[in-house]
Design a protein around this motif. Sequence first.
Motif, PDB file in Angstrom:
ATOM      1  N   UNK A  73     -12.874  -7.331  -0.097  1.00 56.56           N
ATOM      2  CA  UNK A  73     -12.161  -7.598   1.212  1.00 56.56           C
ATOM      3  C   UNK A  73     -11.132  -8.518   0.740  1.00 56.56           C
ATOM      4  N   UNK A  74      -9.882  -7.937   1.448  1.00 53.20           N
ATOM      5  CA  UNK A  74      -8.844  -8.889   1.125  1.00 53.20           C
ATOM      6  C   UNK A  74      -8.237  -9.154   2.553  1.00 53.20           C
ATOM      7  N   UNK A  75      -7.464 -10.276   2.726  1.00 49.46           N
ATOM      8  CA  UNK A  75      -6.549 -10.855   3.642  1.00 49.46           C
ATOM      9  C   UNK A  75      -5.169 -11.291   3.500  1.00 49.46           C
ATOM     10  N   UNK A  76      -4.238 -10.820   3.697  1.00 51.06           N
ATOM     11  CA  UNK A  76      -2.836 -11.526   3.395  1.00 51.06           C
ATOM     12  C   UNK A  76      -2.427 -12.046   4.682  1.00 51.06           C
ATOM     13  N   UNK A  77      -1.837 -13.411   4.564  1.00 51.49           N
ATOM     14  CA  UNK A  77      -1.635 -14.182   5.766  1.00 51.49           C
ATOM     15  C   UNK A  77      -0.138 -14.711   5.446  1.00 51.49           C
ATOM     16  N   UNK A  78       0.648 -14.907   6.456  1.00 51.53           N
ATOM     17  CA  UNK A  78       2.017 -15.500   6.581  1.00 51.53           C
ATOM     18  C   UNK A  78       1.910 -16.723   7.575  1.00 51.53           C
ATOM     19  N   UNK A  79       2.083 -17.979   7.388  1.00 52.06           N
ATOM     20  CA  UNK A  79       2.128 -19.199   8.415  1.00 52.06           C
ATOM     21  C   UNK A  79       0.852 -18.770   8.871  1.00 52.06           C
ATOM     22  N   UNK A  80      -0.395 -18.765   8.534  1.00 51.63           N
ATOM     23  CA  UNK A  80      -1.565 -18.879   8.908  1.00 51.63           C
ATOM     24  C   UNK A  80      -1.914 -17.339  10.031  1.00 51.63           C
ATOM     25  N   UNK A  81      -1.056 -16.531  10.042  1.00 51.29           N
ATOM     26  CA  UNK A  81      -1.316 -15.494  10.867  1.00 51.29           C
ATOM     27  C   UNK A  81      -1.543 -14.180   9.736  1.00 51.29           C
ATOM     28  N   UNK A  82      -2.596 -13.580  10.042  1.00 51.02           N
ATOM     29  CA  UNK A  82      -3.014 -12.185   9.454  1.00 51.02           C
ATOM     30  C   UNK A  82      -1.844 -11.210   9.642  1.00 51.02           C
ATOM     31  N   UNK A  83      -1.261 -10.765   8.261  1.00 52.14           N
ATOM     32  CA  UNK A  83      -0.356  -9.695   7.961  1.00 52.14           C
ATOM     33  C   UNK A  83      -1.074  -8.372   7.661  1.00 52.14           C
ATOM     34  N   UNK A  84      -2.078  -8.385   6.983  1.00 54.41           N
ATOM     35  CA  UNK A  84      -2.854  -7.193   6.631  1.00 54.41           C
ATOM     36  C   UNK A  84      -3.906  -7.495   5.973  1.00 54.41           C
ATOM     37  N   UNK A  85      -4.951  -6.732   5.816  1.00 51.75           N
ATOM     38  CA  UNK A  85      -6.146  -7.030   5.318  1.00 51.75           C
ATOM     39  C   UNK A  85      -7.109  -5.764   5.392  1.00 51.75           C
ATOM     40  N   UNK A  86      -8.450  -5.915   4.922  1.00 52.69           N
ATOM     41  CA  UNK A  86      -9.266  -4.789   5.051  1.00 52.69           C
ATOM     42  C   UNK A  86     -10.344  -4.671   3.768  1.00 52.69           C
ATOM     43  N   UNK A  87     -11.042  -3.628   3.941  1.00 56.08           N
ATOM     44  CA  UNK A  87     -12.140  -3.515   2.955  1.00 56.08           C
ATOM     45  C   UNK A  87     -11.757  -2.420   1.833  1.00 56.08           C
ATOM     46  N   UNK A  88     -12.012  -2.662   0.666  1.00 52.64           N
ATOM     47  CA  UNK A  88     -11.465  -1.456  -0.181  1.00 52.64           C
ATOM     48  C   UNK A  88     -12.613  -1.230  -1.293  1.00 52.64           C
ATOM     49  N   UNK A  89     -12.792  -0.246  -1.647  1.00 54.09           N
ATOM     50  CA  UNK A  89     -13.331   0.301  -2.971  1.00 54.09           C
ATOM     51  C   UNK A  89     -12.596   0.728  -3.927  1.00 54.09           C
ATOM     52  N   UNK A  90     -12.020   0.165  -4.684  1.00 53.07           N
ATOM     53  CA  UNK A  90     -11.089   0.629  -5.835  1.00 53.07           C
ATOM     54  C   UNK A  90     -11.609   1.265  -6.986  1.00 53.07           C
ATOM     55  N   UNK A  91     -10.993   2.421  -7.365  1.00 54.67           N
ATOM     56  CA  UNK A  91     -11.559   3.045  -8.687  1.00 54.67           C
ATOM     57  C   UNK A  91     -10.409   3.769  -9.176  1.00 54.67           C
ATOM     58  N   UNK A  92     -10.845   4.171 -10.589  1.00 51.04           N
ATOM     59  CA  UNK A  92      -9.855   4.836 -11.225  1.00 51.04           C
ATOM     60  C   UNK A  92     -10.533   6.115 -12.170  1.00 51.04           C
ATOM     61  N   UNK A  93     -10.679   7.069 -11.377  1.00 52.35           N
ATOM     62  CA  UNK A  93     -11.259   8.277 -12.032  1.00 52.35           C
ATOM     63  C   UNK A  93     -10.638   8.842 -13.139  1.00 52.35           C
ATOM     64  N   UNK A  94      -9.358   8.541 -13.303  1.00 55.17           N
ATOM     65  CA  UNK A  94      -8.644   9.224 -14.409  1.00 55.17           C
ATOM     66  C   UNK A  94      -8.262   7.932 -15.504  1.00 55.17           C
ATOM     67  N   UNK A  95      -9.041   6.935 -15.313  1.00 52.68           N
ATOM     68  CA  UNK A  95      -8.824   5.942 -16.183  1.00 52.68           C
ATOM     69  C   UNK A  95      -8.486   6.053 -17.692  1.00 52.68           C
ATOM     70  N   UNK A  96      -9.094   7.158 -18.513  1.00 53.83           N
ATOM     71  CA  UNK A  96      -9.013   7.418 -19.750  1.00 53.83           C
ATOM     72  C   UNK A  96      -7.593   8.332 -20.140  1.00 53.83           C
ATOM     73  N   UNK A  97      -7.134   8.575 -18.955  1.00 55.86           N
ATOM     74  CA  UNK A  97      -5.879   9.348 -19.165  1.00 55.86           C
ATOM     75  C   UNK A  97      -4.331   8.662 -19.269  1.00 55.86           C
ATOM     76  N   UNK A  98      -4.674   7.423 -19.366  1.00 59.62           N
ATOM     77  CA  UNK A  98      -3.470   6.382 -19.439  1.00 59.62           C
ATOM     78  C   UNK A  98      -3.184   6.082 -20.758  1.00 59.62           C
ATOM     79  N   UNK A  99      -2.557   6.692 -21.405  1.00 60.66           N
ATOM     80  CA  UNK A  99      -2.138   6.328 -22.975  1.00 60.66           C
ATOM     81  C   UNK A  99      -1.659   5.028 -23.175  1.00 60.66           C
ATOM     82  N   UNK A 100      -0.867   4.466 -22.456  1.00 62.52           N
ATOM     83  CA  UNK A 100      -0.410   3.151 -22.824  1.00 62.52           C
ATOM     84  C   UNK A 100      -1.476   2.238 -22.534  1.00 62.52           C
ATOM     85  N   UNK A 101      -2.395   2.250 -21.479  1.00 61.93           N
ATOM     86  CA  UNK A 101      -3.434   1.419 -21.371  1.00 61.93           C
ATOM     87  C   UNK A 101      -4.539   1.478 -22.527  1.00 61.93           C
ATOM     88  N   UNK A 102      -4.838   2.736 -22.816  1.00 62.30           N
ATOM     89  CA  UNK A 102      -5.811   3.153 -23.910  1.00 62.30           C
ATOM     90  C   UNK A 102      -5.413   2.360 -25.372  1.00 62.30           C
TER      91      UNK A 102
END
Length: 169
Positions: free
Chosen positions: A110-139
């Motif tokens: 879950x993430x929340x971005x605030x500015x001067x105490x007020x919520x600018x954006x936020x939400x819940x996320x499931x972050x995945x990378x199904x192609x993680x092995x296809x990144x030659x520079x990362x590998x």
Amino acid sequence: MRAYFTGIAAALTVATTAGTAQAEVRVTFVNPQGYTDAGLYRTGSVGEDAPALVGLRRIFERLGQRLPPGQDLQIEVSDIDLAGYFPPWGPANPAFRVMEPTTWPRINLRYTVTRDGHVVSGGEATITDMTYLRRPMVARSSDPLRYEDAMLRDWFADRLGTSPQLMTR
């Protein structure tokens, strides 16, 4: 005349540092003992000081510094499944992970971005990378969290609107 230039230099220094206030980034790992797989070098439950959690905290903090001045970021991580797996036929405490196309990284948060105490954006996320092995520079990297780092950089750029080019180490 010299005092005049000294005064201008001091004013410029204050003006440039005031406009570049860094974001406050707070990362909380909720019940890390129950995470799917957050042991970077071993299986089993982990604590707040586990190497993977320390590394992920640093990644989030580095990415959070790319937010516009005055914005703050709060992240609550609820589950982690690192890329790869420890082979069951390996030693009791293996120092390596097997990477396969079906063992991509996943982080729930879950993430929340605030500015001067007020919520600018936020939400819940499931972050995945199904192609993680296809990144030659990362590998080619030797960073043990290289796949998670690349995945989070992409998510951060997409979700929070910061350029991935700015997020290299």
